[in-house]
Scaffold this motif. Structure first.
Motif, PDB file in Angstrom:
ATOM      1  N   ASP A  99       0.984  -1.165  -0.037  1.00  0.00           N
ATOM      2  CA  ASP A  99       0.026  -0.256  -0.219  1.00  0.00           C
ATOM      3  C   ASP A  99       0.981   1.257   0.090  1.00  0.00           C
ATOM      4  O   ASP A  99       2.095   1.119   0.148  1.00  0.00           O
ATOM      5  N   PRO A 100       0.384   2.448  -0.100  1.00  0.00           N
ATOM      6  CA  PRO A 100       1.136   3.565  -0.336  1.00  0.00           C
ATOM      7  C   PRO A 100       2.064   3.860   0.901  1.00  0.00           C
ATOM      8  O   PRO A 100       3.202   4.205   0.749  1.00  0.00           O
ATOM      9  N   GLN A 101       1.683   3.642   2.100  1.00  0.00           N
ATOM     10  CA  GLN A 101       2.501   3.905   3.195  1.00  0.00           C
ATOM     11  C   GLN A 101       3.655   2.979   3.193  1.00  0.00           C
ATOM     12  O   GLN A 101       4.784   3.339   3.442  1.00  0.00           O
ATOM     13  N   GLU A 186      -3.791  -5.068  -1.365  1.00  0.00           N
ATOM     14  CA  GLU A 186      -2.593  -4.817  -0.399  1.00  0.00           C
ATOM     15  C   GLU A 186      -1.958  -6.142  -0.228  1.00  0.00           C
ATOM     16  O   GLU A 186      -0.964  -6.038   0.405  1.00  0.00           O
TER      17      GLU A 186
ATOM     18  N   SER B  46       1.165  -4.378   9.807  1.00  0.00           N
ATOM     19  CA  SER B  46       1.413  -3.231   9.049  1.00  0.00           C
ATOM     20  C   SER B  46       0.047  -3.410   8.121  1.00  0.00           C
ATOM     21  O   SER B  46       0.146  -2.955   6.893  1.00  0.00           O
ATOM     22  N   ASN B  47      -1.051  -4.151   8.532  1.00  0.00           N
ATOM     23  CA  ASN B  47      -2.192  -3.892   7.462  1.00  0.00           C
ATOM     24  C   ASN B  47      -3.046  -3.046   7.654  1.00  0.00           C
ATOM     25  O   ASN B  47      -3.627  -2.414   6.703  1.00  0.00           O
ATOM     26  N   GLY B  49      -3.318   0.195   9.119  1.00  0.00           N
ATOM     27  CA  GLY B  49      -3.328   1.605   8.897  1.00  0.00           C
ATOM     28  C   GLY B  49      -3.608   2.802   9.644  1.00  0.00           C
ATOM     29  O   GLY B  49      -3.653   3.858   9.441  1.00  0.00           O
ATOM     30  N   ALA B 112      -3.530   9.101   5.462  1.00  0.00           N
ATOM     31  CA  ALA B 112      -3.417   8.524   4.295  1.00  0.00           C
ATOM     32  C   ALA B 112      -4.195   9.588   3.262  1.00  0.00           C
ATOM     33  O   ALA B 112      -3.462   9.491   2.082  1.00  0.00           O
ATOM     34  N   HIS B 130      -7.899   3.175  -4.361  1.00  0.00           N
ATOM     35  CA  HIS B 130      -6.393   2.501  -4.254  1.00  0.00           C
ATOM     36  C   HIS B 130      -5.419   3.168  -2.969  1.00  0.00           C
ATOM     37  O   HIS B 130      -4.741   2.697  -2.528  1.00  0.00           O
ATOM     38  N   ALA B 131      -5.437   4.489  -2.913  1.00  0.00           N
ATOM     39  CA  ALA B 131      -4.803   5.197  -2.062  1.00  0.00           C
ATOM     40  C   ALA B 131      -4.851   4.783  -0.643  1.00  0.00           C
ATOM     41  O   ALA B 131      -4.023   4.997   0.102  1.00  0.00           O
ATOM     42  N   LEU B 132      -6.242   4.213  -0.549  1.00  0.00           N
ATOM     43  CA  LEU B 132      -6.655   3.876   0.885  1.00  0.00           C
ATOM     44  C   LEU B 132      -6.549   2.275   1.211  1.00  0.00           C
ATOM     45  O   LEU B 132      -6.988   1.756   1.953  1.00  0.00           O
ATOM     46  N   GLU B 133      -5.773   1.635   0.077  1.00  0.00           N
ATOM     47  CA  GLU B 133      -5.685   0.291   0.326  1.00  0.00           C
ATOM     48  C   GLU B 133      -5.123  -0.359   1.465  1.00  0.00           C
ATOM     49  O   GLU B 133      -5.268  -1.434   1.936  1.00  0.00           O
ATOM     50  N   GLY B 134      -4.214   0.735   2.224  1.00  0.00           N
ATOM     51  CA  GLY B 134      -3.463   0.222   3.220  1.00  0.00           C
ATOM     52  C   GLY B 134      -4.231   0.328   4.760  1.00  0.00           C
ATOM     53  O   GLY B 134      -3.520   0.629   5.607  1.00  0.00           O
ATOM     54  N   ASN B 135      -5.654   0.897   4.518  1.00  0.00           N
ATOM     55  CA  ASN B 135      -6.292   1.200   5.892  1.00  0.00           C
ATOM     56  C   ASN B 135      -7.400   0.424   5.807  1.00  0.00           C
ATOM     57  O   ASN B 135      -8.475   0.550   4.875  1.00  0.00           O
ATOM     58  N   LEU B 136      -7.906  -0.131   6.997  1.00  0.00           N
ATOM     59  CA  LEU B 136      -9.061  -0.855   7.214  1.00  0.00           C
ATOM     60  C   LEU B 136      -9.844  -0.270   7.881  1.00  0.00           C
ATOM     61  O   LEU B 136      -9.662   0.556   8.928  1.00  0.00           O
TER      62      LEU B 136
ATOM     63  N   THR C 730     -10.578  -4.004   1.764  1.00  0.00           N
ATOM     64  CA  THR C 730     -10.166  -2.648   1.558  1.00  0.00           C
ATOM     65  C   THR C 730     -10.897  -1.677   0.931  1.00  0.00           C
ATOM     66  O   THR C 730     -11.833  -2.453  -0.083  1.00  0.00           O
ATOM     67  N   ALA C 732     -10.069  -0.627  -1.914  1.00  0.00           N
ATOM     68  CA  ALA C 732      -9.669  -1.043  -3.231  1.00  0.00           C
ATOM     69  C   ALA C 732     -10.707  -2.205  -3.811  1.00  0.00           C
ATOM     70  O   ALA C 732     -10.784  -2.372  -5.197  1.00  0.00           O
TER      71      ALA C 732
END
Lengths: 282, 168, 806
Positions: A99-101, A186, B46-47, B49, B112, B130-136, C730, C732
Motif C-alpha cells: 500500500d502507499p504507506q 494490499e 502493518s495492514n 493503517g 493516508a 487504491h490510495a486507501l488500500e492500506g487502511n482498514l 479494503t 480498493a
C-alpha cells in the motif's frame, strides 16, 4: 506486538556500517526502510541482536540513468520507483507492492536482500537481468540477479555485505507487462508474472519472463521464453508459449491456493503479461 | 532492557528529546511518551493503517518505524492537521459526509488521504480507493470515506484557486 | 408439529400500539452531522488505550499453543526474576470459584456447560487458552516476560470438525461432559409432513456458513483500578452493565462498589458483547496488587480469543408446487460452538430459527439445531448473530428452487411474499412480525436496477471472458431485543430482561443531559438520541448532551447489541423526554394560568394554544422547577424524569438488496461491481446514520461471502490469525453503494422505528452468492459454498466443465 531487545547503531558511512555488521556477528542485521524486517521482529519471528541502520549513510538513494544502464540506490523507496514510469516493468511492479504507506518506507535494496519469493521486485529483477552491487569488508562485487536468490529467503550476500545499488539495462523500446494476482490489492502476490519483450516488425527478438511466488525462490520461465523467441507475436503464439509458464515449478500451497491452482494462475497471468508486453492488450 | 539511545523527534512542529530503547516503535513514542493518542494501533502486521502519520509529508505506518528512525524527520500526526482552530478540509469532509462511525481508523484514514491529495489534488474514485488500500475500516464500508476524500479534494481545489485569485 | 420446550414458551405476542408521538418532528428525520465527530476527527477521542493512571502496571497473557492438552508444568521462575515484572499468576493463584458466565437456561432443555475458568486449570481446550497472567512495569516488559515462561503440555486428541465431533468415538473436548453434543433445540410450526407431501419438487442443499470474526479495528482493552474498596474498570465493551454485574459476582465486590466505563469504543460488531477472561483477570490482579492494571489486546490475540461467529453446517430441505408456491421448509443446523460456552454462545443458533420463515408465507417451517463443541475458540454473537445464517439459507435456496422450477427468482419471491401488513402477522412458528411490505421494498429496488440491463451487459462482457451476474436477497430479521417476558427465564430462557432505561435531566440553566442505558461504539447515539429528545423539548440537539457507557451515571441499562438501541433505548429516551415535557406543560399552564392540555410546543416554546406569544422556554421552565416558589399544588421540584421501557414485541426490519458481480472465469476472481439496497427500518431519525449502518453491514456480508474466514487446521491451529490472512476487504476491492429506503412504521414503539445495525449484513451474503451462481450458470455451475475465494470459484467452474480447465 513489540520486537525483542536489540542493540542499535546508525553509522555515518558505509565502511562503518560494514564494520559494525562484522562485529555484530551472525545475529546482526541491516536496517533500511524496515518494512520486511520490522514486521518479522514484531511477531518475534526474527530477533537480531544488533540493528545497523543505514539511514545516515549518504548516497544510497536515488535513480539515475546513463550509458544504457539504470542505477538505483539500495535505499530508494518503492514509491520513487512507482512514480518513475520510465523504469517500465519495475515501476509497474513497484506500484503493486502492499500500500502507499509501505511503498513510502520499503526500499528496493531491503526487498531484494530479504529474498522473499512472494515479493514483487525479485522476479522482476531477474526478468530485467539486473545485477546488484554489494560492498563487503574486502571490497565491492557484482551479483547478477539471476544468481542472487539462493534459497527460501536466502541470498548470495555474505552476512557482512551491504547491497548498495541495483544496475539494470535500460530496456527502451521493449514492451512490458506485470500481472499480479491477489485477493486484495494490499496482499502479497498469490502468483505474479513479469514479462519484457523486444519485438521487431511483430517478431519476438527477445523475451524474458519472471515468476513470483512459484517456488522457494523467484524464477524465470525459460520454456516460455524459448517458445516465443524468434516467433511472430500474436495471440496464438503467446497463448501457446504461456502454457509452459509453470513448467518445472513447485509452488508452495496455502489455504487459498493449491499448487495446481498456482500453476494454472501462472499460465493465465503469463499469457496476459505477454499480451500486454506485445501491445495486444492494455 | 537494552541500552537506551537518545531519540530526537520533531512532531507537529514541536521538538522532543527522549532517551529510549532502540526498539521503541514510533507509534508508542507518540502515544506513550508525547501523549499524542490520536494515532492508533489496530494490528501487528502493518495492514490496518490506523497508525498512519506523515514523515516529511508522506504517509507511513508508525507501527513499522522505530522511533530512532524518525530522527531528523518532520512528523505530522492527526493532532497537527487542524491549524489555528480551522479543521483541515479532510476533517471537515469526514464530518460532513459521515465518513466515520467508531472513529478508530479515522486518524489513519485522514492521514493516508492527505498523502494522496498532496500528490494528486484531483483524484478519481478509483485512485482514492487504491490510495486507501492500506487502511482498514470495519464500520463504514468505505463508501462515505471515499465520498469525503473526493469532496475534500473539491473543497481543497476551491481553496487553492481562491488563493490564486487573491494573489493574482 | 413438535417443538422444543423453549418454543412452547416463545409467546405469541400481540403487536401493541403505544402512545402517539407528542411533538412535531423538527430535528427527527434530518441528516444532521454527528455530535461525536469533532473529537474523533482531531484525534481527541478517548479509547481505553488512551487512558493512563498513575501507578499503572501492564498485563500480558501466556497462551496455549496447543488446541487440546494437559498442562504438565509451568515454570515462571525466569519471568518472575526479570526486572520490571511484578507478578506471574497461574490458575492456583486465582481465588475465583465461579465460571465465566453463560446466561441461557432454556426451560426444559439441557445445555451442557463446562466450567470456564479465567486461567486454564490442568487442561487447555483451544489455541490461545490463557495459562498465566504476567504483570509488569510496561507493555514491553510484560511481553518479554511472557516469552520467558515455559509451559510443558501433554497433547490430547483434537477435534475441529463439528460433524466428526458428533461421531461415536470422537475425541471429547471436555471429557467430563461425556459428549461433544451439548444441546439440541427445535422450533417449528405447521404440518411439515403434509407440506412436503403436497410439494411437486423438493430440493435439499448443504450450506456451510463458515466461521468469521467481528474484527473491530480497535482491539479489546481493559484498565482496572481497585482503590479504597471501589473497583473501576474501563473496558472496550458493548456491555458495561453486564460486565459490572459479573465483575461483582465473580470477584465478590458488591455491585454498588463497581463502576464500569466503556469510553470511546472502536467498533464491536458483537465481538465486544461478552464478559471476557481478560476483564475479570485484570480486575482481580488490580485488587490483588492494589495498582491499576492495563491490558491491550494484540491483533493476533484478537483473532484467537475474541469470540467468533457463524460456523454452521446447514442442511435445508424445501418443498414447492410447480407454480412456485412454497409448501414446507426444514432446516437442520449443526452449530459449532467451539470449546466453551461463552455469554450467549448456545443462544445464538436459535436466533436463526426465529427468522426461518423469511418474508414468505410458507405454511410449515421447522428448524432443528444440534450444538457441538470443538477445540476452537467460542462462537457467540457477531453482527446479525444467527439471522445472517438463516437469511443465507433461505435466500440462496430460493434461487435454487427458482432454477429448479424454471422460474424467475423474483417472480418466485413475489409469489410467496407475505402480503403487506401494518399491525402484526403471525408466522406458523409463533413469531409475530410487527409490520412489513416486502413487495414494496422490491418494487423500490427495481426502480434503481433493471435485471434486464444487467443481462444485456453480461452478454457483451462474456465475449471478454468476464461473467456478470445479478443476485437478490429479500429479507426480514428480528431485532430490538426485546420483550422481557419473551426472551426472559420463563420464555426463551435468557437470565435477563430486554428493557432499556433513560433519564432526561434538565439542569437549572435549561441545559439537558440524556443518560441512556445503551452503550454505543460507533452508531451515533449522541446525535440520533439528541434529535429525539430535542424535538420533545423544543430545543436544538446541540443542547442535549448524551451520556452513555458509564454505570455510575445513569440508571441500570442493558447496553447495545442486536440492533436494539434505537427501538428500545431510543424509545425509552423519547418516553423520558415526553415525561419531562408533560411536567413542563403543567408548570407552564400553572404559571400562565392556562389548562395543561392547551400548552403546546411552538417554535421552541411551551406556549398557550392560540396565543403563541404567551409561553415559556425550557430554561424558563427549568428555572421555575428548581426555584419552586410557584409550582402547582403537590408537584415535586426539579425537572428530571426516568423511563424503563420494555417493548411488547420485537421489531422486524426488512428490505431488498441486489448485487452485481463480475467473475473472471479464468482465475475465479469475483468482483462486486454494483450494490443496490432498499432497507425499511421505519421512519428515519437520521437518514445519514441509517445509510452508514447499511454501508457497513453490506460490507460485512460481502466480507463473509468473498474474503473473510476464520480457519483452523486439523490440529486446531488457527491459520488465519492476522490481518494478512484474515482478509478484511479494503476500499480498493469494493464499489460505492446505492441505497434507498421505504418507511413502514412499526406499531411496537412510539417512534415507529426498527433497528438497522445488522440489516445490511443479514441481507448481503446470499445476494453475493446468488449473483456469482447467476454469473456462472452458463458454465454449468449451480452451487458454491462461501467464502467464494478465487480458487474455490475456479474449482467449481473446473468441476462443472467435467474437469476440463476453463
Amino acid at each position: 506486538m513489540i520486537p525483542a531487545e536489540f542493540d542499535y547503531t546508525a553509522p555515518a558511512s558505509l565502511e562503518e556500517a560494514i564494520s559494525a555488521l562484522r562485529q555484530g556477528g551472525e545475529d546482526a542485521k541491516l536496517l533500511a526502510g524496515g518494512h520486511s524486517l520490522l514486521p518479522l521482529m514484531k511477531l518475534r519471528l526474527a530477533a537480531p541482536s544488533l540493528l545497523v541502520d543505514l539511514r545516515r549513510v549518504p548516497g544510497l538513494a536515488g535513480v539515475a540513468r546513463g550509458n544504457g544502464t539504470w542505477r538505483i540506490g539500495a535505499l530508494t523507496p518503492h514509491a520513487v520507483l512507482e512514480h518513475t514510469p520510465e523504469l517500465g516493468v519495475v515501476s509497474a511492479a513497484a506500484a503493486t507492492i502492499a500500500d502507499p504507506q509501505v511503498r513510502n518506507r520499503g526500499t528496493i535494496g531491503g526487498s531484494l536482500v530479504h529474498g522473499d519469493p512472494a515479493s514483487d521486485l525479485p522476479a522482476v529483477m531477474m526478468a530485467c537481468e539486473a545485477s546488484v552491487t554489494v560492498q563487503g569488508p574486502s571490497g565491492q562485487r557484482t551479483i547478477p540477479a539471476l544468481e542472487l536468490f539462493q534459497g527460501y529467503m536466502e541470498t548470495a550476500l555474505a552476512a557482512d555485505e551491504v547491497l548498495t545499488e541495483v544496475r539494470m539495462p535500460v530496456l527502451d523500446g521493449w514492451g512490458f507487462g506485470y500481472e499480479k494476482f491477489n485477493r486484495r490489492s494490499e496482499d502479497w502476490a498469490m502468483v505474479a508474472v513479469s514479462a519484457v519483450v523486444n519485438a521487431r516488425d511483430g517478431t519476438c527478438e527477445d523475451v524474458r519472463v519472471g515468476l513470483t511466488n512459484m517456488g522457494s525462490v523467484p524464477l524465470r520461465a525459460p520454456a516460455v521464453e524459448e517458445a516465443l523467441r524468434g516467433k511472430q507475436l500474436d495471440a496464438e503464439s503467446i497463448a501457446a508459449a504461456a502454457e509452459q509458464a509453470a513448467e518445472g515449478t513447485d509452488p508452495p500451497a496455502d489455504l487459498n491456493a493449491s499448487a495446481e491452482y498456482k500453476r494454472h494462475l501462472a499460465r493465465v497471468l503469463c499469457r496476459r503479461a505477454l499480451e500486454k508486453a506485445a501491445g495486444l492488450s492494455s | 532492557m537494552s541500552k537506551t539511545v537518545p531519540v530526537h523527534l520533531r512532531v507537529n512542529g514541536v521538538e522532543h528529546q527522549l532517551d529510549a530503547e532502540p526498539r521503541l516503535l514510533l507509534v508508542h513514542a507518540l502515544r506513550d511518551h508525547l501523549g499524542l493518542t490520536g494515532t492508533h494501533v489496530g494490528c501487528d502486521t502493518s495492514n490496518c493503517g490506523a497508525c498512519t502519520v506523515h514523515f516529511n509529508g508522506q504517509p507511513v505506518k508508525s507501527c513499522t518505524v522505530l522511533a530512532v528512525q524518525a530522527d531528523g524527520v518532520e512528523v505530522t500526526t492527526i493532532e497537527g492537521m487542524a491549524k489555528d482552530g480551522e479543521l483541515h478540509p479532510l476533517q471537515e469532509a469526514f464530518w460532513n459526509d459521515h465518513g466515520l462511525q467508531c472513529g478508530y481508523c479515522t486518524p489513519g484514514m485522514i492521514m493516508a488521504a492527505a498523502g494522496l491529495l498532496e500528490r494528486n489534488p484531483n483524484p478519481s474514485e478509483h485512485e482514492v480507493r487504491h490510495a486507501l488500500e492500506g487502511n482498514l475500516c470495519r464500520c463504514t464500508g468505505y463508501h462515505n470515506i471515499v465520498k469525503a476524500v473526493l469532496d475534500a479534494a473539491k473543497t481543497k481545489g476551491a481553496t487553492v484557486s481562491a488563493q490564486r485569485e487573491v494573489s493574482a | 408439529m413438535t417443538t422444543g420446550g423453549a418454543a412452547e414458551q416463545f409467546i405469541r405476542v400481540a403487536a401493541e400500539t403505544t402512545e402517539a408521538a407528542p411533538s412535531p418532528s423538527i430535528h427527527v428525520g434530518q441528516a444532521m452531522r454527528r455530535k461525536e465527530d469533532p473529537r474523533l476527527i482531531t484525534g481527541k477521542g478517548s479509547y481505553v488505550e488512551d487512558i493512563n493512571l498513575t501507578g499503572q502496571l501492564w498485563a500480558a497473557w501466556v497462551r496455549s499453543p496447543e488446541a487440546h492438552a494437559r498442562i504438565v508444568s509451568i515454570d515462571a521462575s525466569a519471568a518472575r526474576a526479570r526486572k520490571g515484572v511484578h507478578a506471574v499468576y497461574t490458575h492456583e493463584d486465582l481465588d475465583i470459584e465461579a465460571s465465566l458466565p453463560m446466561i441461557w437456561v432454556p426451560p426444559e432443555i439441557e445445555v451442557k456447560t463446562p466450567h470456564h475458568p479465567v486461567l486454564a486449570k490442568d487442561e487447555v481446550n483451544h489455541v490461545g487458552d490463557p495459562v498465566a497472567l504476567v504483570i509488569g512495569d510496561d507493555r514491553y516488559a510484560v511481553i518479554d516476560a511472557v516469552e520467558d515462561i515455559v509451559v510443558e503440555y501433554d497433547p490430547l486428541e483434537v477435534v475441529v470438525d463439528p460433524e466428526k465431533a458428533l461421531e461415536e468415538g470422537s475425541p471429547l473436548v471436555h471429557e467430563q461432559l461425556g459428549t461433544n453434543k451439548v444441546c439440541e433445540w427445535s422450533l417449528g410450526g405447521g404440518d411439515l409432513e403434509a407440506g412436503f407431501a403436497e410439494a411437486d419438487v423438493v430440493i435439499e442443499r448443504r450450506i456451510v456458513n463458515h466461521r468469521m470474526a467481528g474484527a473491530a479495528i480497535e482491539p479489546r482493552g481493559v484498565l482496572a483500578e481497585f482503590r479504597a474498596d471501589r473497583l473501576t474498570v474501563w473496558s472496550s465493551t458493548q456491555v458495561p452493565h453486564f460486565l459490572r454485574l459479573f465483575l461483582s459476582i465473580l470477584l465478590g465486590v458488591t455491585e454498588d462498589k463497581v463502576r464500569v466505563i466503556a469510553p470511546e469504543v472502536g467498533g464491536g460488531f458483537g465481538s465486544k458483547l461478552q464478559v471476557y477472561a481478560e476483564e475479570i483477570g485484570c480486575a482481580w490482579a488490580s485488587m490483588k496488587l492494589g495498582r491499576p492494571i492495563k491490558w491491550i489486546e494484540t491483533r493476533t490475540e484478537g483473532f484467537m480469543v475474541t469470540h467468533h461467529g457463524r460456523d454452521q453446517i446447514d442442511t435445508i430441505r424445501v418443498g414447492a408446487k410447480r407454480d412456485g408456491t412454497l409448501t414446507a421448509w426444514h432446516a437442520k443446523i449443526i452449530a459449532d460452538l467451539g470449546a466453551y460456552q461463552m455469554l450467549l454462545t448456545p443462544a445464538i443458533p436459535p436466533s436463526s430459527a426465529f427468522v426461518m420463515c423469511g418474508v414468505y408465507k410458507t405454511p410449515a417451517v421447522q428448524t432443528d439445531i444440534v450444538m457441538v463443541m470443538t477445540n476452537k475458540f467460542g462462537t457467540d454473537a457477531i453482527r446479525g448473530a444467527g439471522r445472517p445464517e438463516a437469511t443465507h439459507m433461505i435466500e440462496v435456496t430460493m434461487d435454487q428452487v427458482a432454477h429448479e422450477l424454471g422460474m424467475d427468482p423474483l417472480e418466485l419471491r413475489r409469489k410467496n411474499f407475505i402480503p403487506p401488513f401494518s399491525n402484526g402477522h403471525e408466522t406458523p412458528i409463533g413469531v409475530t412480525y410487527d409490520s412489513g411490505n416486502y413487495g414494496g421494498a422490491l418494487d423500490k429496488l427495481l426502480e434503481h436496477i433493471d435485471p434486464a440491463d444487467v443481462r444485456r451487459e453480461a452478454e457483451a462482457l462474456r465475449k471478454r471472458g468476464v461473467y456478470r451476474g445479478i443476485g437478490f436477497s429479500t429479507y426480514t430479521e428480528i431485532c430490538g431485543n426485546a420483550p422481557s417476558r419473551v426472551i426472559g427465564p420463563k420464555g426463551f430462557g435468557l437470565q435477563g430482561g430486554g428493557w432499556e432505561s433513560a433519564t432526561v435531566r434538565v439542569h437549572a440553566s435549561g441545559a439537558v443531559t440524556l443518560y441512556t442505558g445503551t452503550s454505543p461504539h460507533g452508531q451515533g447515539h449522541e446525535t440520533g438520541f439528541a434529535q429525539i429528545v430535542a424535538d420533545r423539548l423544543g430545543i436544538d440537539p446541540a443542547q442535549v448532551d448524551v451520556i452513555h457507557g458509564d454505570t455510575a451515571t445513569g440508571p441500570f441499562g442493558l447496553d447495545t447489541y442486536g440492533s436494539r438501541s434505537l427501538s428500545v433505548g431510543g424509545e425509552a429516551a423519547a418516553r423520558a423526554a415526553t415525561k419531562v415535557a408533560g411536567k413542563a406543560r403543567q408548570i407552564v399552564a400553572h404559571q400562565l394560568e392556562a389548562a395543561p392540555e392547551d400548552i403546546e410546543l411552538h417554535e421552541g416554546r411551551f406556549s398557550v394554544r392560540g396565543s403563541p406569544d404567551k409561553g415559556m422556554t425550557l430554561p424558563e421552565v427549568a428555572g421555575a422547577a428548581y426555584v419552586p416558589d410557584n409550582l402547582p399544588e403537590g408537584m415535586e421540584p426539579g425537572l428530571d424524569e426516568q423511563s424503563f421501557y420494555d417493548p411488547e414485541n420485537f421489531v422486524f426490519p426488512f428490505g431488498a438488496h441486489a448485487c452485481v458481480v463480475d467473475v473472471d472465469a479464468e482465475t475465479g476472481k469475483v468482483s462486486v461491481v454494483r450494490w443496490v439496497a432498499v432497507d425499511d427500518c421505519g421512519p428515519a431519525i437520521n437518514p445519514m446514520l441509517i445509510d452508514g449502518q447499511v454501508h457497513g453491514g453490506i460490507t460485512h456480508g460481502i466480507g463473509q461471502a468473498l474474503y473473510e474466514r476464520i480457519h483452523y487446521d486439523e490440529s486446531g491451529q488457527l491459520v488465519t490469525g492476522t490481518f494478512v490472512d484474515y482478509a478484511l476487504a479494503t476500499a480498493a476491492e469494493l464499489p460505492s453503494y446505492e441505497t434507498d429506503r421505504t418507511e413502514t412504521p412499526s406499531p411496537v414503539n412510539s417512534l415507529r422505528v426498527k433497528g438497522v445495525g445488522e440489516a445490511g449484513t443479514i441481507a448481503a451474503s446470499p445476494a453475493v452468492v446468488n449473483a456469482v451462481i447467476d454469473a456462472l450458470r452458463p458454465l454449468g455451475v449451480d452451487y458454491i459454498n462461501m467464502p467464494l475465494t478465487p480458487m474455490r470459484v475456479w474449482e467449481a467452474i473446473h468441476e462443472a466443465n467435467g474437469g476440463v480447465r476453463a
